[in-house]
Write a protein that holds these residues in place. Structure first.
Motif, PDB file in Angstrom:
ATOM      1  N   UNK A  46       0.784  -1.229   0.000  1.00 36.81           N
ATOM      2  CA  UNK A  46       0.000   0.000   0.000  1.00 36.81           C
ATOM      3  C   UNK A  46       0.814   1.276   0.000  1.00 36.81           C
ATOM      4  N   UNK A  58       4.004  -4.804 -13.376  1.00 37.53           N
ATOM      5  CA  UNK A  58       2.897  -5.119 -14.259  1.00 37.53           C
ATOM      6  C   UNK A  58       3.332  -5.021 -15.717  1.00 37.53           C
ATOM      7  N   UNK A 215      -1.666  16.194  -2.380  1.00 35.75           N
ATOM      8  CA  UNK A 215      -3.120  16.112  -2.317  1.00 35.75           C
ATOM      9  C   UNK A 215      -3.683  17.037  -1.239  1.00 35.75           C
ATOM     10  N   UNK A 289      -0.324   5.807 -16.675  1.00 34.41           N
ATOM     11  CA  UNK A 289      -0.645   5.603 -15.268  1.00 34.41           C
ATOM     12  C   UNK A 289       0.014   6.664 -14.394  1.00 34.41           C
ATOM     13  N   UNK A 292      -1.764   9.924 -14.573  1.00 31.56           N
ATOM     14  CA  UNK A 292      -3.074   9.923 -13.937  1.00 31.56           C
ATOM     15  C   UNK A 292      -2.934   9.921 -12.421  1.00 31.56           C
ATOM     16  N   UNK A 293      -1.995   9.117 -11.938  1.00 33.89           N
ATOM     17  CA  UNK A 293      -1.852   8.974 -10.490  1.00 33.89           C
ATOM     18  C   UNK A 293      -0.986  10.074  -9.895  1.00 33.89           C
TER      19      UNK A 293
ATOM     20  N   UNK B  44      -3.452  -8.121  -0.979  1.00 31.58           N
ATOM     21  CA  UNK B  44      -2.139  -7.927  -1.607  1.00 31.58           C
ATOM     22  C   UNK B  44      -1.933  -8.925  -2.737  1.00 31.58           C
ATOM     23  N   UNK B  51      -5.482  -5.416 -12.349  1.00 32.95           N
ATOM     24  CA  UNK B  51      -4.920  -4.332 -13.137  1.00 32.95           C
ATOM     25  C   UNK B  51      -5.683  -4.018 -14.403  1.00 32.95           C
ATOM     26  N   UNK B  52      -6.039  -5.044 -15.172  1.00 36.52           N
ATOM     27  CA  UNK B  52      -6.642  -4.736 -16.450  1.00 36.52           C
ATOM     28  C   UNK B  52      -8.100  -4.347 -16.353  1.00 36.52           C
ATOM     29  N   UNK B 329      -5.013   0.318   4.002  1.00 35.77           N
ATOM     30  CA  UNK B 329      -3.760   0.807   3.412  1.00 35.77           C
ATOM     31  C   UNK B 329      -3.528   0.143   2.065  1.00 35.77           C
ATOM     32  N   UNK B 330      -3.804  -1.150   2.003  1.00 35.68           N
ATOM     33  CA  UNK B 330      -3.655  -1.851   0.726  1.00 35.68           C
ATOM     34  C   UNK B 330      -4.664  -1.325  -0.283  1.00 35.68           C
ATOM     35  N   UNK B 332      -5.874   1.648  -0.443  1.00 37.39           N
ATOM     36  CA  UNK B 332      -5.381   2.936  -0.935  1.00 37.39           C
ATOM     37  C   UNK B 332      -4.333   2.711  -2.017  1.00 37.39           C
ATOM     38  N   UNK B 333      -3.443   1.744  -1.762  1.00 36.53           N
ATOM     39  CA  UNK B 333      -2.457   1.399  -2.784  1.00 36.53           C
ATOM     40  C   UNK B 333      -3.159   1.012  -4.068  1.00 36.53           C
ATOM     41  N   UNK B 336      -4.288   4.057  -5.997  1.00 37.20           N
ATOM     42  CA  UNK B 336      -3.209   4.707  -6.736  1.00 37.20           C
ATOM     43  C   UNK B 336      -2.852   3.902  -7.975  1.00 37.20           C
ATOM     44  N   UNK B 337      -2.820   2.579  -7.815  1.00 39.31           N
ATOM     45  CA  UNK B 337      -2.462   1.740  -8.950  1.00 39.31           C
ATOM     46  C   UNK B 337      -3.470   1.832 -10.081  1.00 39.31           C
ATOM     47  N   UNK B 338      -4.706   2.139  -9.731  1.00 40.93           N
ATOM     48  CA  UNK B 338      -5.706   2.300 -10.778  1.00 40.93           C
ATOM     49  C   UNK B 338      -5.793   3.745 -11.255  1.00 40.93           C
ATOM     50  N   UNK B 339      -4.809   4.527 -10.825  1.00 47.79           N
ATOM     51  CA  UNK B 339      -4.738   5.887 -11.339  1.00 47.79           C
ATOM     52  C   UNK B 339      -5.665   6.865 -10.658  1.00 47.79           C
ATOM     53  N   UNK B 341      -6.500   9.471  -7.677  1.00 46.77           N
ATOM     54  CA  UNK B 341      -5.768  10.241  -6.691  1.00 46.77           C
ATOM     55  C   UNK B 341      -6.442  10.090  -5.337  1.00 46.77           C
ATOM     56  N   UNK B 342      -5.657   9.825  -4.312  1.00 44.77           N
ATOM     57  CA  UNK B 342      -6.280   9.650  -3.001  1.00 44.77           C
ATOM     58  C   UNK B 342      -6.134  10.914  -2.174  1.00 44.77           C
ATOM     59  N   UNK B 343      -7.084  11.100  -1.303  1.00 48.01           N
ATOM     60  CA  UNK B 343      -7.087  12.287  -0.470  1.00 48.01           C
ATOM     61  C   UNK B 343      -8.508  12.775  -0.324  1.00 48.01           C
TER      62      UNK B 343
END
Lengths: 329, 498
Positions: A46, A58, A215, A289, A292-293, B44, B51-52, B329-330, B332-333, B336-339, B341-343
């Motif tokens: 995370x 990936x 952020x 990616x 975007x992120x 995890x 991903x896809x 926490x995971x 949230x990760x 981010x991995x899916x693009x 923005x967190x917050x």
């Protein structure tokens, strides 16, 4: 315990267990890679390192001679040293790689005895560089570096730990610019540390780096007073740099995400991995990616990664005593 | 808000979403039930596979996994006295005795119902509190945290019930054990006997596996027989379990509220929630002595708080970007991995994803509970098998669970040592639960205490000049003097006392 069958059963179960635990992966064919590559991340899932590793893992397989899977193995502990040790002792056949925190584990090596030697790793490259800024909460009375330097009471800075990257930045910054400070430590994760500042429990925070603080800065919760760098930051163009403020020594400070293989990994294998990494960092989908992120990319090859390590080691060597003192304080 | 909700709903009409919700549900149940695995590892492992996918579908999948872990964990807590995940620990206290009495089906029925309803409660509260998420996150700082953890520690004395000296001793030992390792507050390494393994202290999951499960397995190896006892009837009736939850409505509500509140506070962790809810339930019950011997209210308290906390934990996660728990926490990760923005803006810009998470959690919880209710008969059969078959299998599962966490064989050694230690604690009359509470909360309390003092430049006033801190402090004092008042009253009403 009168039943013989019981013992037999118990023994059988343990055999199964140990087979499971110690089962080697079977190699197939010649050349590299032959099987799944394990990528060690020295932090829990995370976080920043984890995210970058997963994103790269990936897209990387298609740039390898044989498209094997790259599997992330989270090995957290001892502030990153546990995973670093694991990578150091892994078999140098290219099937284990890792992402390392510099200067994090570098400083550890400087102030205490470690089982690893950062100079011995076979560096594949680097993917990112995190720059830091010092931020204060929304309604803070501190509006500039000068205000901090003239604070009547020690400036409270939050951090996950004095040995963490954010903690290191805070200590170096405060000691160098002579800000009267006291560290409030023990927060579980950079987000908690940042929220402590937002809440007003502390006066300033550097944890998280610009990329994670962004952020909250955009939302107006945190106000950056200056960035540690020599030129303006892409996402913080209006924030003054530490160089302009007269402390260029602090400008090179930052955290680097280095990717490496265990010491002794054959050069040709390292080159294969290096090429694959660089192609991945340039890959269209990967770049999409990162945009975007809002995660920056600073691609470096193996040699550049080693140079980064050398430069960082030299930089912190001068402050060894200061660091030893501050980290133990 | 409505459009986002409807947007999320339309995804439920897609085949891939439905299949993944079912799949996630099963994965969560399995990872939850296997001791030591749990939600974090499941997420995890599964994350790369998402991903896809369309982010909405991915998060339906991920939340479906999270939604069934709690109930999965309660299955092994009830049947094997092994919490499948750490937050199921309190369920062992009354769930397992019920299984021993031959009431496993009823216990599973209680757990399934409490889990499902608790989760629904948590999610409702979550939705209601989204508009004020910032205020809530701002409310809880180290002083409040300290008071809450202190409250948790006080419960050690109540958990000792009847065995006060032994209980306090066990609690003290637990606190000492929690201090092992590097202290970020003081910057020094404590009690680690020079080993790097103990740098982060005693790892909780292997320790709990040892103290709860392995010690019990050792006990059974010595005793023999079956979990459910030789002569017991076939497990009670599931529907009775469901009815029990409705019979203990107040307990349910109280525990769910505790669960949500503790879930909202990042860092306290679900492990605390179920103990505090359990002790609170014990305290407000008419017959506190029956707790720990198979009182249904014990399971209601533990599991409803456990599931409500998941809804609570989502609040700071999606509302502010700070994870409410390790699973978050995971997650949230994953964002981010899916693009994404967190917050704080996540709610504003991706409310549909938030609803996908909610719906995924909700549906998965309901599915898990239904599974529990339907399958309880078969699950309960485990308690009627001779332990000579159960012990080796569960032992292996425990060792695997202890190992899989960090792929460190010393964790298995730890579990073994903890198992032996726990067995002898039991034999000599020291309540393991007190040890566990002390262990989980000890160093947390110390950290929060010193953080508060660092914040206040060393002034102790920081514990007294904040509203929430004072409220919790008031509760602590109340809980402490209440027994004396009631005891005093009882003493006046009857002639004799001792």
């Amino acid at each position: 315990m009168k039943n013989k069958k019981f013992y037999l059963y118990l023994a059988f179960s343990f055999v199964i267990f140990f087979t499971f635990v110690l089962a080697p992966t079977v190699a197939a064919g010649k050349g590299f890679p032959q099987k799944t590559i394990t990528w060690i991340v020295t932090y829990p899932p995370g976080g920043g390192f984890d995210t970058y590793a997963r994103a790269i893992a990936k897209h990387m397989p298609k740039y390898l001679p044989r498209k094997v899977q790259i599997v992330i193995k989270n090995s957290p502990g001892a502030g990153g040293r546990y995973g670093t040790n694991l990578l150091y002792r892994a078999r140098p056949n290219g099937h284990t790689i890792g992402i390392l925190n510099v200067p994090g584990v570098l400083i550890s090596q400087m102030v205490m005895k470690t089982k690893y030697d950062m100079t011995q790793f076979a560096y594949i490259g680097a993917c990112d560089q995190v720059k830091y800024c010092l931020s204060v909460p929304k309604n803070s009375p501190f509006k500039s570096l000068k205000d901090l330097q003239q604070a009547k009471k020690p400036v409270r800075m939050s951090t996950t730990g004095k040995g963490s990257s954010g903690g290191l930045m805070s200590i170096m910054t405060a000691e160098f610019t002579k800000i009267p400070y006291t560290m409030v430590t023990g927060y579980k994760g950079a987000p908690a540390s940042m929220v402590a500042a937002i809440r007003g429990d502390v006066d300033a925070v550097m944890d998280g780096g610009i990329e994670s603080q962004l952020t909250y800065i955009t939302e107006g919760e945190l106000i950056p007073l200056f960035v540690l760098g020599s030129k303006k930051e892409k996402y913080l163009p209006d924030v003054i740099t530490i160089k302009e403020l007269g402390y260029p020594e602090l400008a090179p400070l930052g955290m680097y995400r280095l990717i490496a293989a265990p010491p002794g990994t054959p050069k040709d294998i390292v080159t294969i991995l290096e090429k694959a990494l660089l192609k991945t960092l340039d890959d269209t989908d990967f770049r999409a990616w990162s945009k975007k992120a809002k995660r920056s990319i600073h691609p470096s090859n193996g040699k550049e990664a080693r140079d980064i390590l050398k430069a960082q080691a030299k930089l912190y060597e001068q402050y060894r005593e200061l660091l030893k003192k501050a980290v133990k304080k | 808000m409505i459009e986002a909700f409807l947007q999320a709903l339309t995804y439920l009409l897609r085949g891939d979403t439905i299949i993944l919700i079912f799949l996630g549900n099963i994965i969560g149940l399995i990872f939850g039930a296997l001791p030591g695995l749990g939600g974090v590892i499941a997420l995890a492992i599964i994350l790369p596979f998402t991903f896809g996918m369309d982010p909405m579908v991915a998060f339906f999948f991920l939340s479906a996994i999270m939604g069934s872990v709690a109930f999965g964990g309660s299955i092994s807590a009830i049947l094997l006295n092994t919490p499948g995940t750490a937050p199921n620990a309190a369920t062992c206290l009354d769930g397992y005795p019920m299984a021993c009495k031959g009431e496993a089906r009823k216990a599973l029925g209680i757990s399934a119902t409490a889990c499902g309803l608790g989760a629904i409660f948590g999610l409702i509260v979550l939705v209601l509190l989204i508009p004020v998420v910032r205020r809530i996150v701002m409310l809880f700082g180290p002083p409040e945290f300290f008071m809450l953890v202190l409250f948790g520690l006080i419960t050690v004395a109540f958990a000792a019930k009847g065995n006060l000296l032994n209980g306090l001793f066990a609690g003290g030992v637990g606190i000492l054990l929690s201090m092992i390792g590097y202290s970020p507050v003081f910057g020094i390494l404590r009690f680690n006997l020079g080993s790097e393994y103990l740098w982060d202290g005693i790892e909780m999951i292997p320790f709990l596996i040892g103290i709860f499960a392995l010690s019990e397995l050792i006990n059974y190896s010595v005793k023999g027989g079956k979990i459910a006892g030789e002569e017991q009837a076939a497990g009670g009736k599931t529907i009775d379990g469901v009815k029990e939850v409705f019979r203990h409505k107040a307990c349910f509500l109280q525990s769910s509220i505790i669960g949500v509140v503790i879930g909202i506070i990042p860092g306290v962790g679900g492990t605390v929630a179920n103990f505090i809810a359990y002790i609170a339930a014990m305290h407000t019950a008419d017959n506190p002595e029956t707790f720990g011997q198979g009182n249904p209210a014990g399971i209601v308290a533990s599991e409803s708080s456990n599931d409500a906390k998941d809804g609570g934990a989502l609040l700071p996660t999606v509302g502010f970007g700070i994870p409410g728990s390790a699973e978050m926490a995971v997650l949230l990760g994953g964002f981010i991995l899916h693009g994404l923005e967190v917050g704080p803006m996540l709610i504003r810009e991706h409310l549909d994803i938030v609803f996908a998470l909610l719906l995924g959690l909700l549906i998965s919880n309901i599915l898990a509970s239904s599974f529990g209710l339907l399958m309880s008969k078969h699950l309960a059969k485990l308690t009627h098998i001779n332990v000579y078959y159960i012990v080796p299998m569960v032992a292996v599962l425990c060792f695997v669970g202890a190992y899989v966490l960090r792929e460190n064989i010393w964790d298995v050694v730890l579990a073994l040592v903890a198992g032996v230690f726990g067995y002898f604690m039991m034999k000599f009359g020291f309540p393991n639960i007190c040890l566990v509470i002390g262990f989980i909360l000890g160093v947390l309390a110390e950290k929060a205490f010193h953080q508060s003092l660092m914040m206040s430049y060393g002034s102790y006033a920081v514990f007294f000049n904040r509203t929430i801190t004072l409220i919790i402090l008031g509760l602590i004092i109340l809980v402490l003097i209440l027994p004396f008042i009631t005891g005093f009253r009882k003493g006046r009403n009857s002639e004799s006392d001792s």
